[in-house]
Design an enzyme around this catalytic site. Structure first.
Site, PDB file in Angstrom:
ATOM      1  CG  HIS A 163      -2.001  -1.042   1.112  1.00 24.21           C
ATOM      2  ND1 HIS A 163      -2.486  -1.727   2.210  1.00 24.21           N
ATOM      3  CD2 HIS A 163      -2.689  -1.520   0.048  1.00 24.21           C
ATOM      4  CE1 HIS A 163      -3.425  -2.581   1.816  1.00 24.21           C
ATOM      5  NE2 HIS A 163      -3.564  -2.469   0.511  1.00 24.21           N
ATOM      6  CD  GLU A 166      -0.546   0.285   4.596  1.00 23.62           C
ATOM      7  OE1 GLU A 166       0.213  -0.704   4.604  1.00 23.62           O
ATOM      8  OE2 GLU A 166      -1.785   0.191   4.586  1.00 23.62           O
TER       9      GLU A 166
END
Length: 442
Positions: A163, A166
């Site tokens: 992701h 992140e």
């Protein structure tokens, strides 16, 4: 008063009607759900974290007040929080491994340089290989870390940066590699692991998305592949694996933050990772995928409440590892199946690894637990990495004791053989001296 900035609100609906109301607002305004990922996972009594665009913040608050839905402000100014750590995100130009700062976030150009220098400095134990390319033709690399051996070695596989937003996950992968390499001479456990285990580490899988978070949208989540003839972009790579793909906890709407893609393994990043995974799967003992936030260690499964075949052993080891984590910085982590302690989800890499019969498959959700969310300040990189490494070292110790072959004493203690020989010669010399003295005294 008019609010001119994005905010993250903590909202706790108390009734089914309030849940339905928030779900409708989320659809209508395309709100960015931070916790949970999907509007279907909103339930009465459960705290949700929602990033609300500046144009909707005031109206959102008024609507919540009118509906008597409890809420608070988690982040009052998202952009200010992003800017707060901007100094730690400025490119410093050409990377020097000797001065590389592991306590700040780095852009992709610096990570590329860092990987090349790691490969050059530690060439005796590190190889850097091409995993594949992204839709924007960026190269994805991985490290193979371990001592060369003619024997078949076990494999521990780790990926970070699935992701894009992140960043702490990417920072941890770099920290982990650094610790593995700098401790190899002083730490007997790591020394033994590198003899019997090959670590495969992907520091950033979603490179297009990661770059996009630096250049355009800090809180972008997906990759950047064009969808629906270019009307929208990006697939949630952790919904794109063939593990009950697109069945629960995901969306087939390409504008959704949790879009599962047009098919399982549709994305170049997913395909490239699967190819490497299949190559080493027969010897793989552990799969680790690093995310944030929530302070969780997730066990399979997310798509069902059924437990994996190795659930009890995984849970027992992980529970002990979080006890070690707490000793490090007094920070609480929770262990459990994703569908039980987080929410239902399908197509995740952790479940896919478990379905491939990998003995240990853990998904780490790092700091924090709801103060900063995806905008974890740089001053928390070090404690986050230290406590996470503490947890993993316990898991590695468990593997060492349970699954690895014992090494000969001289192998476990480099130089031990030479020391023994030296000691033997000293004893012979002393014995000879005693004999001479005894003969002369007669």
């Amino acid at each position: 008063m008019h609010v001119s900035c994005d905010q993250v609100l903590k909202v706790t609906p108390q009734t089914a009607l309030q849940v339905q109301y928030i779900q409708e607002l989320s659809r209508q305004w395309k709100l960015d759900l931070w916790k949970p990922d999907l509007i279907q996972e909103i339930y009465s009594g459960g705290e949700i974290h929602i990033r609300v665009q500046s144009s909707n913040v005031q109206q959102m608050k008024e609507n919540l007040l009118q509906q008597n839905i409890p809420f608070g402000i988690m982040i009052s100014d998202v952009q200010k929080q992003i800017d707060y750590s901007s100094m730690s995100r400025k490119s410093t130009g050409r990377v020097s491994l000797e001065t590389y700062d592991y306590e700040i976030y780095h852009p992709m150009t610096e990570i590329y340089d860092w990987m090349e220098q790691i490969k050059d400095k530690y060439g005796d134990v590190v190889t850097k290989d091409l995993l594949g390319h992204t839709h924007e033709q960026n190269s994805i690399y991985y490290f193979k870390i371990g001592r060369p051996s003619q024997e078949t070695k076990k494999v521990i596989f780790m990926d970070c940066g699935i992701h894009a937003r992140e960043w702490i996950a990417v920072a941890y992968c770099q920290w982990f590699v650094k610790e593995l390499l700098t401790r190899q001479k002083s730490d007997s456990l790591i020394r033994k692991l590198l003899k019997q285990v090959d670590f495969y580490v992907i520091p950033v899988l979603n490179i297009d998305g990661y770059i996009y978070t630096w250049t355009t949208e800090r809180l972008w989540r997906k990759n950047r592949s064009p969808q629906n003839n270019g009307t929208c972009f990006g697939v949630d790579l952790n919904r794109n694996f063939d593990a009950k793909w697109c069945s629960v906890g995901t969306s087939d709407d390409c504008e959704s933050y949790v879009f599962c893609g047009p098919s399982a393994a549709s994305e170049l990043e997913t395909i490239a990772m699967i190819k490497l995974f299949e190559k080493v799967k027969s010897n793989m003992l552990m799969y680790l995928t690093i995310h944030n936030y929530g302070q969780l260690i997730l066990l399979p499964y997310g798509y069902t409440t059924n437990q994996s075949a190795n659930h009890y052993e995984m849970e027992t080891a992980a529970m002990k590892s979080v006890e070690k984590m707490k000793e490090k910085h007094d920070n609480e982590y929770t262990v459990g199946s994703g569908s039980v302690i987080l929410y239902e989800t399908s197509g995740s890499s952790g479940d896919w690894a478990a379905d491939a019969n990998i003995t240990f498959s853990y998904t780490y959700e790092l700091r924090d637990d709801g103060e900063f969310g995806f905008e974890l300040p740089a001053d928390q990189i070090k404690p986050t990495c230290e406590e996470t490494l503490t947890s993993m070292l316990y898991l590695f110790e468990y593997i060492n004791e349970t699954y690895l072959e014992p090494l000969e004493e001289e192998e476990e203690n480099p130089g031990g053989g030479a020391a023994a020989i030296e000691s033997l010669w000293i004893n012979i010399f002393l014995l000879f001296s005693v004999c001479i003295v005894y003969v002369l005294s007669q």
